[in-house]
Design a protein around this motif. Structure first.
Motif, mmCIF file in Angstrom:
data_model
loop_
_atom_site.group_PDB
_atom_site.id
_atom_site.type_symbol
_atom_site.label_atom_id
_atom_site.label_comp_id
_atom_site.label_asym_id
_atom_site.label_seq_id
_atom_site.Cartn_x
_atom_site.Cartn_y
_atom_site.Cartn_z
ATOM 1 N N GLY A 235 0.841 -1.138 0.168
ATOM 2 C CA GLY A 235 0.100 0.179 -0.225
ATOM 3 C C GLY A 235 0.804 1.282 -0.132
ATOM 4 N N HIS A 236 2.033 1.150 -0.028
ATOM 5 C CA HIS A 236 3.149 2.210 0.079
ATOM 6 C C HIS A 236 4.112 2.029 -1.140
ATOM 7 C CE1 HIS A 236 1.393 3.548 3.733
ATOM 8 N NE2 HIS A 236 1.501 2.741 4.270
ATOM 9 N N PRO A 237 4.361 3.085 -1.718
ATOM 10 C CA PRO A 237 5.667 3.284 -2.945
ATOM 11 C C PRO A 237 6.794 2.778 -2.013
ATOM 12 C CG PRO A 237 4.337 4.988 -3.049
ATOM 13 C CD PRO A 237 4.041 4.480 -1.783
ATOM 14 N N ARG A 238 7.263 1.874 -2.774
ATOM 15 C CA ARG A 238 8.641 1.046 -2.317
ATOM 16 C C ARG A 238 9.617 1.764 -2.480
ATOM 17 N NH1 ARG A 238 7.782 -4.418 -4.468
ATOM 18 N NH2 ARG A 238 5.712 -3.698 -5.082
ATOM 19 N N LEU A 239 9.806 2.911 -3.143
ATOM 20 C CA LEU A 239 10.963 3.624 -3.380
ATOM 21 C C LEU A 239 11.368 4.294 -1.951
ATOM 22 C CD1 LEU A 239 10.439 7.313 -5.027
ATOM 23 C CD2 LEU A 239 8.474 6.063 -3.957
ATOM 24 N N PHE A 240 10.544 4.476 -1.045
ATOM 25 C CA PHE A 240 10.974 4.993 0.299
ATOM 26 C C PHE A 240 11.595 4.251 0.977
ATOM 27 C CE2 PHE A 240 7.242 7.800 -1.019
ATOM 28 C CZ PHE A 240 7.892 8.915 -1.288
ATOM 29 N N ARG A 241 11.719 2.819 0.646
ATOM 30 C CA ARG A 241 12.655 1.805 1.385
ATOM 31 C C ARG A 241 14.001 1.904 1.262
ATOM 32 N NH1 ARG A 241 8.945 -3.364 -0.160
ATOM 33 N NH2 ARG A 241 6.959 -2.390 0.172
ATOM 34 N N SER A 242 14.455 2.658 0.144
ATOM 35 C CA SER A 242 15.676 2.996 -0.413
ATOM 36 C C SER A 242 16.210 4.173 0.316
ATOM 37 C CB SER A 242 15.623 2.915 -1.839
ATOM 38 O OG SER A 242 16.925 3.298 -2.503
ATOM 39 N N VAL A 243 17.467 3.968 0.854
ATOM 40 C CA VAL A 243 18.549 5.171 1.379
ATOM 41 C C VAL A 243 18.730 6.136 0.059
ATOM 42 C CG1 VAL A 243 20.406 5.789 2.326
ATOM 43 C CG2 VAL A 243 19.355 3.678 3.015
ATOM 44 N N TYR A 244 18.814 5.704 -1.024
ATOM 45 C CA TYR A 244 19.075 6.349 -2.099
ATOM 46 C C TYR A 244 18.023 7.654 -2.283
ATOM 47 C CZ TYR A 244 19.226 7.840 -7.299
ATOM 48 O OH TYR A 244 19.280 8.410 -8.343
ATOM 49 N N VAL A 245 16.560 7.086 -2.234
ATOM 50 C CA VAL A 245 15.562 8.364 -2.131
ATOM 51 C C VAL A 245 15.772 9.323 -1.323
ATOM 52 C CG1 VAL A 245 13.000 8.479 -2.143
ATOM 53 C CG2 VAL A 245 14.174 6.510 -3.440
ATOM 54 N N TRP A 246 15.943 8.901 -0.222
ATOM 55 C CA TRP A 246 16.245 10.055 0.918
ATOM 56 C C TRP A 246 17.169 10.971 0.768
ATOM 57 C CZ3 TRP A 246 11.866 10.631 3.632
ATOM 58 C CH2 TRP A 246 10.991 9.549 3.848
ATOM 59 N N PHE A 247 18.167 10.348 0.256
ATOM 60 C CA PHE A 247 19.242 11.415 -0.223
ATOM 61 C C PHE A 247 19.045 12.075 -1.306
ATOM 62 C CE2 PHE A 247 21.983 9.298 2.916
ATOM 63 C CZ PHE A 247 23.175 9.830 2.993
ATOM 64 N N CYS A 248 18.196 11.675 -2.477
ATOM 65 C CA CYS A 248 17.881 12.262 -3.516
ATOM 66 C C CYS A 248 16.704 13.522 -3.252
ATOM 67 C CB CYS A 248 17.589 11.707 -4.627
ATOM 68 S SG CYS A 248 19.080 10.806 -5.094
ATOM 69 N N MET A 249 15.934 13.219 -2.033
ATOM 70 C CA MET A 249 14.571 13.951 -1.892
ATOM 71 C C MET A 249 14.957 15.648 -1.955
ATOM 72 S SD MET A 249 11.443 12.853 -1.414
ATOM 73 C CE MET A 249 11.369 11.400 -0.487
ATOM 74 N N PRO A 250 15.918 15.875 -1.187
ATOM 75 C CA PRO A 250 16.234 17.286 -1.441
ATOM 76 C C PRO A 250 16.592 17.931 -2.730
ATOM 77 C CG PRO A 250 17.708 16.411 0.549
ATOM 78 C CD PRO A 250 16.876 15.317 -0.345
#
Length: 435
Positions: A235-250
């Motif tokens: 029920g949640h996009p799995r991209l948020f399980r990746s450290v990569y995404v949190w570094f790229c969010m800004p």
């Protein structure tokens, strides 16, 4: 030329994408801004009151977008398109009949959610999940509707306002959507079951290079779906399980925050520099041209190198532009600055959608994109306020722009660091099992 071949191979699907990017303009800030003086005068609102209402509505629509946007992964995209266009037409008719502030608020909310949010969402999500081998080029073609609308609609609608008044003009926009855009959308893809159908659980793309195709159709290089045995629907996009995404969010949030703020405060910048504001107006023409060049230039590069590999570098043009704006005082520098901002904008338009299929399976593109778009919309709403606080603190333009460059450099480095082994999780792979 690959763009011409792609247009010959999939003209209806690409036209469907461009139609929605063009139609999104009826809920975009650049078009709504044309009506602000007339709406404010009609409803006895001052500029500050309207700006506060607009900021609140933008934030509210952004918060709704992840909920409504994820439905595109589960339903026929033509049905989703028709519902979105119907909502957009309703918003146009609502604002045309607004007689009090509360009705205006409701109308603007519908316009922003359907226009800026969902019309763009249909365009980019539909193209991103349909094309694999030439996704970058396809997104560039579909995004052409944005600058086309910016070039055609402002002058057209201003002329209509002068002739018929602002209410009849926005009402006519709603009629245009119902009589022109909706029939065109139906005509373009009604017989294309593959484009229309919601994706099933799919085989993840090659994480090394998004230019590598799945099993493809000989004409349209579209993905053939197969069952994905590696993931469960949480029920949640799995991209948020990746450290990569949190570094790229800004990195995703910075361009809309900075560009919206600098455009919003261009009057203060021009006054400080002693440059006539007309140079900024002329700069938007340069901006439109270079944004098209950036979008079409980015397509082949994305197809060749992958969106993920290009992502850390796409802020370089706007960083150079802001540096020149900080140092320069000659009016021509405004044109150079706007041109460089346009290049980054064009790159970002295709890049931030093309990167999503490299992070999540095709059946989660809609949910992931709507969530990331909501974050970017929130950032764009915050930008003018943040820079306004800096103005209120008597910070000089040079220091403000210097901090802007420094911030963009930091988020670019963070995006580059995110490529470290173990940070990136390919779509459909359990994070614990990622190398």
């Amino acid at each position: 030329m690959q763009f011409i071949l792609l247009l010959r191979q999939a003209p209806r699907q690409l036209a469907f994408g461009a139609l929605h990017s063009f139609g999104s303009s009826f809920g975009q800030t650049f078009l709504i801004a044309l009506f602000v003086p007339f709406i404010s005068a009609s409803l006895a609102l001052n500029e500050t009151e309207f700006a506060n209402i607009y900021a609140g509505i933008t934030i509210g629509s952004a918060l709704c977008l992840p909920v409504v946007g994820r439905w595109i992964d589960k339903v026929d995209i033509l049905s989703y398109s028709l519902a979105t266009m119907g909502l957009l037409a309703l918003g146009c008719l609502m604002i045309a009949t607004a007689s009090n502030v509360w009705w205006l608020i409701a109308a603007l909310f519908v316009l922003r959610l359907a226009g800026q949010g969902l019309m763009s969402h249909v365009s980019m999500t539909g193209i991103a999940r349909y094309f694999t081998l030439h996704r970058g080029r396809a997104l560039a073609i579909a995004s052409f509707g944005f600058p086309l609308a910016e070039a055609i609609l402002p002058a057209t609608l201003l002329a209509m306002i002068a002739l018929f008044g602002w209410r009849y003009t926005y009402g006519a926009a709603g009629v245009f959507i119902v009589l022109i855009l909706i029939p065109l959308a139906i005509l373009l893809i009604r017989s294309d079951a593959r484009f229309r159908s919601a994706p099933s659980k799919t085989t993840p793309e090659n994480p090394k290079d998004s230019a590598t195709p799945h099993k493809t159709d000989s004409l349209t290089d579209t993905a053939q779906t197969e069952p994905d045995q590696t993931s469960a629907d949480t029920g949640h996009p799995r991209l948020f399980r990746s450290v990569y995404v949190w570094f790229c969010m800004p990195m995703l949030a910075t361009p809309p925050l900075v560009m919206t703020a600098l455009f919003f405060h261009q009057g203060a910048i021009s006054n400080h520099k002693g440059i006539d504001l007309g140079w900024f107006a002329a700069g938007f023409t340069v901006f439109a041209i270079t944004s098209v060049l950036g979008a079409f230039g980015s397509g082949p590069l994305i197809d060749k190198y992958s969106a993920r590999r290009l992502f850390p570098w796409h802020l370089i043009p706007v960083m150079i532009g802001v540096l020149l704006l900080s140092l320069g005082t000659h009016p021509v520098m405004i044109l150079v600055y706007m041109g460089l901002v346009g290049i980054t904008t064009g790159f970002a338009t295709t890049l931030r959608t093309a990167i999503i299929p490299e992070l999540v399976p095709l059946d989660e593109i809609g949910a992931a994109r709507s969530t990331l778009t909501a974050i970017m919309v929130l950032a764009s709403a915050m930008g003018p306020a943040i820079y306004g606080w800096m103005f209120a603190a008597d910070m000089s333009i040079e220091v403000m722009l210097g901090l802007t460059i420094g911030g963009m450099a930091i988020v670019s480095v963070m995006s580059w660091i995110s490529e470290r082994p173990g940070f990136y999780v390919p779509p459909g792979v359990n994070p614990q099992g990622a190398e």
